[in-house]
Design an enzyme around this catalytic site. Structure first.
Site, PDB file in Angstrom:
ATOM      1  N   ASP A 218       0.844  -1.196   0.000  1.00 52.80           N
ATOM      2  CA  ASP A 218       0.000   0.000   0.000  1.00 52.80           C
ATOM      3  C   ASP A 218       0.880   1.248   0.000  1.00 52.80           C
ATOM      4  OD1 ASP A 218      -2.543   1.498   0.370  1.00 52.80           O
ATOM      5  OD2 ASP A 218      -1.710   1.915   2.358  1.00 52.80           O
ATOM      6  N   ALA A 219       1.916   1.249   0.820  1.00 49.28           N
ATOM      7  CA  ALA A 219       2.824   2.398   0.896  1.00 49.28           C
ATOM      8  C   ALA A 219       3.610   2.554  -0.409  1.00 49.28           C
ATOM      9  CB  ALA A 219       3.781   2.239   2.073  1.00 49.28           C
TER      10      ALA A 219
END
Length: 156
Positions: A51-52
């Protein structure tokens, strides 16, 4: 700005984001994580990392041309929301290898809950994509860069 100039700007922006990503992700290839250690990382943890990675890549793509922070935010949020990630996953699936498809299944099966506003299947697809991105970030930055190059983003 003419449509030709807009298209040229879009290509340059995407290329600069991609070259940034290539450099950063390839620098990670000096970090050695054994395959047995990677298998110990839960799919949820890989999704957290993915996600990051995905958000940083998207933010980089939308950095140019310069605009107000609230405009950046709206464009980035539109791309990192689960519905957009599920769509991106569907466009990438034909390019994935069998081991990558197995990582997707691990990620899909790890997505136990889901926000009320979302269909469970959409949430599972988004989590699968994030899991794959996190896995590739740790194991094969060059492959990650190849897959990110397939994304059809519209940085306006």
């Amino acid at each position: 700005m003419t449509s030709e100039e807009e298209e040229s700007s879009k290509v340059l922006t995407t290329q600069s984001a991609l070259s940034w990503a290539e450099v950063r992700f390839q620098q990670l290839s000096t970090i050695t994580i054994s395959p047995s250690r990677i298998q110990q990382v839960s799919p949820a943890s890989l999704a957290y990392l993915g996600d990051a990675v995905y958000e940083l890549y998207i933010r980089t793509c939308y950095l140019l041309p310069p605009r107000r922070p609230c405009d950046y935010h709206q464009q980035v949020v539109a791309q990192v929301r689960a519905e957009s990630q599920a769509k991106i996953l569907r466009s990438l699936e034909p390019h994935l290898t069998d081991p990558e498809l197995q990582i997707l299944r691990r990620g899909r099966n790890a997505a136990t809950g889901h926000p009320r506003r979302l269909d469970r299947k959409i949430y599972q697809q988004a989590t699968s994509l994030e899991t794959l991105l996190g896995y590739l970030y740790l194991t094969d930055p060059q492959r990650l860069t190849q897959l990110l190059a397939h994304l059809d983003l519209d940085p306006r």
